[in-house]
Design a protein around this motif. Sequence first.
Motif, short mmCIF file in Angstrom:
data_model
loop_
_atom_site.label_atom_id
_atom_site.label_comp_id
_atom_site.label_asym_id
_atom_site.label_seq_id
_atom_site.Cartn_x
_atom_site.Cartn_y
_atom_site.Cartn_z
N LEU A 195 28.53 45.76 37.34
CA LEU A 195 29.97 45.92 37.51
C LEU A 195 30.21 47.05 38.51
N PRO B 177 40.16 49.77 33.79
CA PRO B 177 39.69 48.41 34.13
C PRO B 177 38.18 48.25 34.12
N GLU C 17 37.07 48.26 30.27
CA GLU C 17 37.41 47.03 29.56
C GLU C 17 36.65 45.83 30.10
N ALA C 18 36.42 45.78 31.40
CA ALA C 18 35.65 44.67 31.97
C ALA C 18 34.21 44.69 31.49
N ARG D 284 34.17 43.14 28.10
CA ARG D 284 34.38 41.69 28.14
C ARG D 284 33.08 40.99 28.53
N LEU D 285 32.39 41.55 29.50
CA LEU D 285 31.09 40.99 29.88
C LEU D 285 30.09 41.09 28.72
N PRO E 29 35.83 44.52 38.50
CA PRO E 29 36.65 44.35 37.29
C PRO E 29 37.68 43.24 37.42
N GLU E 30 38.22 43.06 38.63
CA GLU E 30 39.22 42.02 38.84
C GLU E 30 38.65 40.62 38.65
N GLN E 31 37.34 40.48 38.87
CA GLN E 31 36.72 39.17 38.71
C GLN E 31 36.35 38.84 37.27
N VAL E 32 36.47 39.82 36.40
CA VAL E 32 36.12 39.60 35.00
C VAL E 32 37.41 39.23 34.25
#
Length: 409
Positions: free
Chosen positions: A348, A365, A368-369, A372-373, A405-408
């Motif tokens: 990341l 971000p 949190e990303a 999520r991963l 992060p935007e891609q997650v």
Amino acid sequence: MPSAVRFGVNYTPSEGWFHHWLDFDLDSVRADLDSIAALGLDHIRVFPIWPYFQPNRSLIRPRAVEQLVALADAAAERGLDVNVDGLQGHLSSFDFLPAWTQTWHRRNLFTDPEVVEGQAEYLRTLAAALADRPNFIGMTVGNEVNQFSAGPHPDPDRAAPGLVDAWLERMLAACEKGAPGKLHLHAEYDAAWYQDDMPFTPAQAARRGAVTAVHSWVFNGTAQRHGRTGVATEHHAAYLIELSKAWAADPSRPVWLQEVGAPAPLVPAEHAAAFTEATVTNALDCPDLWGITWWCSHDVSRDLADFPELEYGLGLLTNERRPKDSARALARTAREHTYAPEARTTALVVPDDPAGRSVCAPGGPVFEAFFRLTADGARPTTVLASRARDVDHLTARRITEVVTPEQVA
């Protein structure tokens, strides 16, 4: 085969807490160390109290140094190695600073030449006293001394990152001069990774000293946001280990999880063992882990006043030196685990600029990303934005996928 990962505990004396240095009782220390050794751990982290040992800039008390060596020798008799933190500094919400740095003698801890020289001589003296002990791991410059350098401390000793870097270099050099070839390091609380205006930076943490130290406490907003059994809560220590790797110059730099504990009421006492097992198991899924040192050995006595409530029950053992369920969980994991984590191949992206590091903090971000991963089974690590397309760097770390992060989702 013996594990490549060290398992230990931060030693909090059962009688008198760290004030035990004022009434040093080697028999009591030996009994404490017996209770630690019975858990099957292999090392302790020890905390001299700076103003007790160096009450005047030109006086480092020989008797105090002798008592530190006696403690280290008692640990050796029980098969325990010893790391010594020098500048205490700050412990469990209390500041311990010598009078020659305060009030009428108020001087900056990081930039005043006389203070810096006094600190360096103190660290050199402690290191030299222990240099010939086979069980001496090395020095940690101090316990979370970064808390003195910025808010929320009520009276910070402010210094620019470049001056802090020079201070760290001077302190580590003093440790090395006293005990050449030992494992010397510095350690900060997580503001070094999360707070935009903190002059102790991630790059310093990941490049200065023999190993990177991380201190994981889920009362920083993680458990409040994600709950006691949330992915982020149970993997917070692993996250800090992997976050540190973004800034490391050495792709295989070892990381020491030097402080981690189960703070009530966010982790209630009846759930401390489960939290301990989950945290340690997840940390063991991180490559290049040097060791895990739990906070702490023994509870703080209720006879002592004014501690934050959570501090009284953090021990693996009671004041009567009886092991809790969390102690048994740590001992079992230390005894039964195998350490052979696979590479973490998904990275990341995190920003290079330390002025933007709050994106890595709880609720940010990157933070949190990452979880999520993790929840999706990706086992992520991190990489600096400036290295996200550096093929040599990614190959050295065995990274095959880079995401922002935007891609997650």
